[in-house]
Design an enzyme around this catalytic site. Structure first.
Site, mmCIF file in Angstrom:
data_model
loop_
_atom_site.group_PDB
_atom_site.id
_atom_site.type_symbol
_atom_site.label_atom_id
_atom_site.label_comp_id
_atom_site.label_asym_id
_atom_site.label_seq_id
_atom_site.Cartn_x
_atom_site.Cartn_y
_atom_site.Cartn_z
ATOM 1 C CB ILE A 107 37.104 -58.430 47.091
ATOM 2 C CG1 ILE A 107 38.582 -58.052 47.050
ATOM 3 C CG2 ILE A 107 36.427 -58.126 45.749
ATOM 4 C CD1 ILE A 107 39.429 -58.997 46.203
ATOM 5 C CE LYS A 108 28.083 -55.387 48.650
ATOM 6 N NZ LYS A 108 27.298 -54.179 48.993
ATOM 7 C CB VAL A 109 31.981 -59.550 43.704
ATOM 8 C CG1 VAL A 109 33.382 -58.988 43.520
ATOM 9 C CG2 VAL A 109 32.028 -60.947 44.332
#
Length: 309
Positions: A203-205
């Site tokens: 997951i990229k945030v």
């Protein structure tokens, strides 16, 4: 190749997953200077599509060349290069096997104000390019979020069937969210949770701010000291299945390296799995970018408090 204990601990969080997916996660986690540490540092180059070539590359004209990004990622010892179909196609043959690739399979452009992403590539493309993973962006909060969720969920299912890991860029935005709300702690954590629920392996945030945007969520954060980024990162990790999903944090627009290094250290201290740094890398001259990425890797490999690896 022997899988390190640190990487095996990460892989153990994906119980029941297909062996091909776990093998590709291991490939990412065992590559480059962070290999074996359980950390990732990735170069994303979708900005030419998303923001336009002039805004993205004119400050460093060498970066117009797709091969530049392959060479930078390889020289810096990064975990992977992530990019849309065209850029990867332009270099995957020449640099085959040199580093893991992530195909960014949906994209948007700045010529439209539509909060949506078009599916621009697929699992077959990723397999032909020799990719380890495929990536999708979601916009939780936008008017078309449910269509995006359905498209991405379908892509995730197909990717898993073929043994590819999946990266989800979780970027909340929409007419009900102000600009500051997009990086609010509760909103970023919500985006990470949605990505995990859709089946993302990575997951990229964006790094979360101390803002709490949703009135209904504010009671849940009462008494929590939100002043430190490390604490906020730790909460985002909780939202990603109590840290059972790999979460990497974006570098954002180009900034002073001291501020960037401080941010990276806070991500490390909060338990983040690494960084995905685009404009802060390729908008600098090659040597400067390579050295900066090396310093980012050093920070992620160091212990909290500035101790050595």
């Amino acid at each position: 190749m022997r899988i390190s204990e640190a990487v095996q601990r990460v892989l153990n969080n994906y119980g029941g997953e297909r062996p091909g997916v776990k093998a590709n996660l291991a490939r990412l986690l065992m590559h480059g200077r962070t290999g074996g540490s359980g950390k990732l540092v990735i170069l994303p180059v979708d900005q030419g599509f998303e923001h336009g070539p002039g805004r993205s590359f004119s400050v460093n004209p060498a970066a117009y060349d797709p091969h530049y990004h392959f060479e930078l990622a390889i020289e810096a010892g990064l975990s992977a290069l992530a990019a849309p179909l065209g850029l990867l196609t332009a270099g995957a043959d020449r640099f085959a096997g040199a580093l893991p690739l992530i195909l960014k399979a949906n994209n948007a452009d700045n010529l439209s104000d539509d909060r949506d992403q078009a599916v621009t590539a697929g699992v077959r493309d990723a397999l032909q390019l020799g990719c380890s993973a495929i990536g999708y962006t979601i916009y939780p909060g936008c008017d078309r979020q449910y269509e995006m969720f359905e498209e991405v969920r379908e892509g995730i299912a197909e990717a898993r069937d073929h043994g590819l890991a999946v990266v989800v860029w979780a970027y909340p935005r929409g007419r009900h969210l102000g600009k500051d709300d997009e990086t609010a702690l509760d909103v970023v954590a919500y985006g990470a949770q949605i990505a995990a629920q859709l089946g993302a392996h990575i997951i990229k945030v964006k790094p979360p701010s101390a803002v709490i945007a949703q009135a209904e969520a504010r009671p849940a954060y009462e008494g929590m000291d939100l002043s430190g980024l490390a604490t906020r990162v730790r909460h985002v990790m909780q939202a990603a299945f109590a840290g059972r999903r790999i979460v990497v944090f974006s570098g954002g627009p180009a900034k002073d390296v001291t501020a960037l290094y401080d941010e990276i250290a806070a991500i490390r201290d909060g338990g983040g799995h690494g960084s995905i740094v685009g404009r802060n890398s390729f908008q600098r001259p090659f040597g400067e970018a390579r050295d900066m990425l090396g310093r980012i890797i050093d920070i992620h490999l160091s212990q909290a408090g500035g101790q050595g690896p």
